[in-house]
Design an enzyme around this catalytic site. Sequence first.
Site: not given
Length: 142
Positions: A62, A65
């Site tokens: 991600c 993230c």
Amino acid sequence: QKNSTTIGAKGDFRNIFPYLWRSITTIMEENKHYAVEITDSNFEELLKSEQPIVIDFWAQWCGPCRLVGPVIEEFAKANDGKAIVGKVNVDTNPQTAQKYGIRSIPTILFIQNGEVKDKCVGAVGISTLSGKLESMNTTKPE
């Protein structure tokens, strides 16, 4: 005649090589992780804490993230002793993510006394996290 540079058991290394010792401790401090790794197996024990808990749900693949990761570490360091800050990898710990209905990552939950008090979805800055933690700490129980 005794050699004055002999390194003994009393930590003479720090006195003989102070520059090197400072370098080693600086490197250790820079590499220290303040955010704890939360797993499916240690999560329930963590909930018993009296401190507020801030949990970042993330995954390696991600992009947002990975942007939030350093922010979480900085936030964890700044709040060391005031809150437990941790990270849950949703790929390796699906039960915890499922329990809280995590559908988008990064999602950051703010938990107190076992209850979710607030959350952030998406990449956020440290000021947002600090504000939410502060509001948890100033809220009086009814």
